[in-house]
Scaffold this active site. Structure first.
Site, PDB file in Angstrom:
ATOM      1  N   SER A   1       0.843  -1.196   0.000  1.00 36.23           N
ATOM      2  CA  SER A   1       0.000   0.000   0.000  1.00 36.23           C
ATOM      3  C   SER A   1       0.887   1.258   0.000  1.00 36.23           C
ATOM      4  O   SER A   1       0.560   2.256  -0.654  1.00 36.23           O
ATOM      5  CB  SER A   1      -0.921  -0.002   1.216  1.00 36.23           C
ATOM      6  OG  SER A   1      -0.185  -0.204   2.404  1.00 36.23           O
TER       7      SER A   1
ATOM      8  N   ASP B   1       9.086  -2.839  -4.488  1.00 36.76           N
ATOM      9  CA  ASP B   1       7.686  -2.408  -4.455  1.00 36.76           C
ATOM     10  C   ASP B   1       7.433  -1.213  -5.370  1.00 36.76           C
ATOM     11  O   ASP B   1       6.453  -1.174  -6.118  1.00 36.76           O
ATOM     12  CB  ASP B   1       7.268  -2.063  -3.021  1.00 36.76           C
ATOM     13  CG  ASP B   1       7.508  -3.213  -2.054  1.00 36.76           C
ATOM     14  OD1 ASP B   1       7.764  -4.342  -2.526  1.00 36.76           O
ATOM     15  OD2 ASP B   1       7.454  -2.978  -0.842  1.00 36.76           O
TER      16      ASP B   1
HETATM   17  C1  GLA Z   1       9.093  -4.875   1.909  1.00 37.65           C
HETATM   18  C2  GLA Z   1      10.071  -3.899   1.247  1.00 37.65           C
HETATM   19  C3  GLA Z   1      10.666  -4.504  -0.025  1.00 37.65           C
HETATM   20  C4  GLA Z   1      11.212  -5.904   0.210  1.00 37.65           C
HETATM   21  C5  GLA Z   1      10.191  -6.757   0.958  1.00 37.65           C
HETATM   22  C6  GLA Z   1      10.747  -8.115   1.347  1.00 37.65           C
HETATM   23  O1  GLA Z   1       7.970  -5.035   1.091  1.00 37.65           O
HETATM   24  O2  GLA Z   1       9.440  -2.690   0.940  1.00 37.65           O
HETATM   25  O3  GLA Z   1      11.663  -3.643  -0.536  1.00 37.65           O
HETATM   26  O4  GLA Z   1      12.439  -5.853   0.884  1.00 37.65           O
HETATM   27  O5  GLA Z   1       9.719  -6.131   2.132  1.00 37.65           O
HETATM   28  O6  GLA Z   1      11.033  -8.859   0.216  1.00 37.65           O
END
Ligand code: GLA
Length: 385
Positions: free
Chosen positions: A134, A179
């Protein structure tokens, strides 16, 4: 029109009156199929963008003021903030409410020249804090909105990096690039294999109608101290240093075994997760290309076990969801997805057993789960006026 867009437009009219908003944009959440806690180690990840999206609608205003309202369920109060547009002399700083830090961070790190004031409304179908990104979807939607204000069609990689920097400096989470990257680059009908060292992307088709991706939200979030993520990241950096490598991406299991004695037991296990997970992710990408879903599923379960035992970011609820799912015939594999300590699992299964799997989970899981059967969707974009 999507539900969040409809909601955002309605609230815009209610709050600001006058004309309909000039700008409407969206950015998706994501689910990661495999490659967890590898991105900040320069490794591979294999996420897909979701049809769950964050929408921003709004219009420029001429007095240099910014007013933003959110409708997001679970966002802290107040749901409306007013700011002065930043300038050379005036920078934005993090504070409360927390949800506004994601927006302020992006405004502060937006680089394509000075910004005018604006009114905007945020609405989202990405569950907050559910491990489906999100935060990144809000950052990328904000950046896309600012690009529309400035008529800037800047570089997509720079955009993802600016949003990541916003998350590092405003909410203060030292996240990797996965993300923000998938929220910008997501592609319909494809998962993306992202090499987080070179930022090279390989789209992998995911169109077989006999195959489905089921996301199960445990609807639990273990509020730990918030230091787990940065601690894991530091332990990985420490391990890489001990192995004489820039990142764990450059290390093999042989390198790790050779230096085992110079590492603490915990750092050894953290590194073992990362090194094996990077390997699993490459293998999973090849399996997907060949249509070998069985192998893909085995790798998912291995990934989950490694996150549970070596990386220690799972929790009893996620472990339970995975065990229930993998007992159903026709399920290829299942694992926790995202940062961990609650949130969601992702399950790869035959489409024909999706309903049965949901039912099994409903009956046997001790919590109240929410389900999404999803398809890989597009990255961020502009919505028609
Ligand atoms: C969160 C972080 C990502 C990644 C994941 C684990 O979502 O924002 O950058 O490190 O955890 O894979």
């Amino acid at each position: 029109m999507s539900a969040p867009e409809d909601e955002a437009r309605r609230l815009f009219a209610e709050t600001f009156g006058g004309d309909a908003p000039d700008i409407a944009v969206f950015a998706p959440g994501r689910v990661n199929l495999i490659g967890e806690h590898t991105d900040y180690n320069g490794g591979f990840v294999l996420p897909m963008a979701l049809p769950l999206i964050t929408v921003l609608v709004g219009s420029q205003r001429d007095d240099g003021k910014i007013c933003i309202v959110t409708t997001a369920e679970g966002a802290d109060e107040p749901h409306k903030v007013e700011l002065e547009a930043p300038s050379e002399e005036r920078t934005l700083t993090p504070g409360t409410p927390k949800w506004a830090n994601y927006v302020k961070g992006v405004i502060q790190h937006y680089r394509a020249g000075p910004l005018p004031g604006f009114n905007a409304v945020i609405a989202t179908s990405v569950p907050l804090g559910g491990g489906l990104s999100s935060s990144a979807s809000l950052e990328v939607a904000t950046y896309t909105f600012l690009q529309q204000l400035r008529q800037d069609d800047g570089d997509a990689v720079q955009k993802a990096l600016a949003c990541q920097k916003a998350e590092h400096t405003f909410p203060g989470v030292p996240c990797g690039i996965m993300d923000q990257f998938i929220s910008v680059m997501g592609k319909e009908e494809h998962a993306l294999l992202i090499d987080c060292r070179s930022l090279e992307v390989t789209p992998l088709p995911l169109t077989d109608p006999k195959l489905s991706v089921l996301i199960t939200n445990s609807n639990v979030r273990h509020e730990l101290t918030g230091s787990e993520y940065p601690t894991r990241r530091r332990q990985c950096e420490e391990a890489a240093r001990a192995l004489g490598k820039e990142t764990l991406r450059d290390a093999s299991m042989e390198d790790l075994e050779a230096k085992k004695e110079s590492l603490s037991e915990v750092c050894y296990r953290r590194a073992r997760h990362v090194i094996t997970e990077i390997e699993r992710t490459s293998k999973a990408a090849q399996a997907l290309e060949k249509g070998d879903y069985r192998l893909f599923g085995i790798l998912m379960v291995e990934s989950h076990n490694s996150l549970r035992d070596d990386y220690e970011v799972s929790c009893p609820e996620l472990d339970e969801l995975v065990s229930i799912a993998i007992e159903v015939p026709g399920v290829y594999g299942s694992r926790m997805t995202g940062g961990g300590f609650g949130g969601c699992t992702v399950t790869l299964l035959e489409t024909s057993v999706a309903e049965r799997t949901k039912q099994q989970i409903q009956e046997r899981f001790r919590g109240s789960p929410t389900f999404y059967i999803t398809k890989p969707s597009a990255g961020c974009g502009v919505l028609p006026r």
